[in-house]
Enzyme design. Sequence first.
Site, PDB file in Angstrom:
ATOM      1  N   SER B   9       0.853  -1.183   0.000  1.00 44.22           N
ATOM      2  CA  SER B   9       0.000   0.000   0.000  1.00 44.22           C
ATOM      3  C   SER B   9       0.894   1.240   0.000  1.00 44.22           C
ATOM      4  CB  SER B   9      -0.928  -0.056   1.216  1.00 44.22           C
ATOM      5  OG  SER B   9      -1.886   0.970   1.176  1.00 44.22           O
ATOM      6  N   HIS B  36      -2.575  -0.907  -3.360  1.00 41.66           N
ATOM      7  CA  HIS B  36      -3.526   0.201  -3.227  1.00 41.66           C
ATOM      8  C   HIS B  36      -2.871   1.444  -3.808  1.00 41.66           C
ATOM      9  CE1 HIS B  36      -4.501  -2.001   0.782  1.00 41.66           C
ATOM     10  NE2 HIS B  36      -5.000  -2.650  -0.249  1.00 41.66           N
ATOM     11  N   ASP B 129      -4.378  -4.271   5.863  1.00 41.44           N
ATOM     12  CA  ASP B 129      -4.799  -5.194   4.814  1.00 41.44           C
ATOM     13  C   ASP B 129      -3.651  -6.171   4.553  1.00 41.44           C
ATOM     14  OD1 ASP B 129      -6.487  -6.281   2.928  1.00 41.44           O
ATOM     15  OD2 ASP B 129      -5.911  -4.891   1.342  1.00 41.44           O
TER      16      ASP B 129
END
Lengths: 285, 186
Positions: B9, B36, B129
């Site tokens: 991310s 992401h 995540d």
Amino acid sequence: MSHVLDEIELEGIELDLFVEAMRRRHGYDFSQYAPASLLRRARLLAERHGGGSISALIHRMLHEPELLPQLLEGLSVPASDMFRDPSVFHALREQVLPMLASHPQINIWQAGCAHGEEVYSLAILLEEAGLYERSQIFATDLSTRALERAHEGIYPLRSAQQWSRNYVAAGGLHSFSNYCSARYGLLKLDRRLRRNVTFAQHNLTADEMFCEAQLVLCRNVLIYFTNPLQQRCLALFRDSLVRDGFLCLGLRERPGAAAAEADFAPVDANLRIYRRGAAMSGRRL
Amino acid sequence: MAAIVLGGSAGGTEALKAVLGGLDPRLPQAVLVCCHTGSETVELLCEMLGHVSQLPVIEAGEREPVRGGVVQVAPAGYHLLVERDFHFTLSADPRVNLSRPSIDVLFASAAAAWRNALIGVVLSGANADGAEGMWELRRLGGCAIVQSPDSALARVMPQAAIDRAGADHCVPLDAIAPLLNRLCLP
């Protein structure tokens, strides 16, 4: 034959039984859903209603019919955003609506409308194009609970900023706030937007066509289906469309050969906007 | 076929460049990436990673077969899942850990498809995540590699993975590609 099954295989059996039980108990067939996303949804439902076990979920599904609406909601199209993928709505506004304007009555079918975000987006487009008075939107979904939510047109206020940006990017003529009011942390859409919307349950795996439409929207629904069911849907859309009618799918959907086979030609392939060919007439029912 | 799944991310793009740039082009495994980015498409990400990687980098397509020796990136705005017959499925289901695509979703489905023939890598990121996905991956016999939090631009994600799932290897960023090459090539 080995009697040692690991938990992944056991879960596979549970999922098969769940699908079989849904079909025989309630008449809904999920056997043509893509297994990976179906399993994920079944697991989420099992966490919510079955203490984490799909077998326990099956037991409740069989013996507590009042649970069905919640199960269907968990297994159907998820919520979207208003003007999700603004470039698509921009193209609908600029390229598709002007073509529809020649029809005295404009029928639009949105298949898999979930909570209605894209239905209201369409209504706003039609309103701003001056076409809404002679338009009828048929918004269908498998889930009756989703349809109730869609009919209410009430959403979390936190979505407002993003949706307003989307509206502008989609070429909105006014201000997004013209169409909604904010109160108690909720965003309520102007009820006038649904004056020409009919919400109805429709099951893409089993039900037939029910209208003659100039435009069919079905975005991010086919990704949950296996190829045979995708083909069924594309044939259904073709048969529901007038000659030269438009079809709009989700941005990452790849109907490819199946779409061509169903007689769709791309209008804008990147935006997944297609047009029904004139060569073949629809199946007669 | 076997596979490597990578998730990142904040700081993930830089980390992915370092890892993919060091991968041996003879690698037979499929390489799946969930990052992401906050962008509307992963076109730029694929292009950027393609410049440094000797393996081809493409966006993973709906119901396309998973390809060995190719880096396949989860599209923006959709969860990427792997079917048991090694085809991709996309999902527009709600965000997981505020993310779509979610690393957890990719890792969990990949773990069920490949089981112990899967290597998971959690890179730099500012949310948790990937931690659940890594736990699932290890439970099903996969091998977990985590970028050492000290070598990450954002340490939250690798730390969360270690806290939730533990790791088979916790190594600095520049050691990940050599480790993957060693684990994947005979």
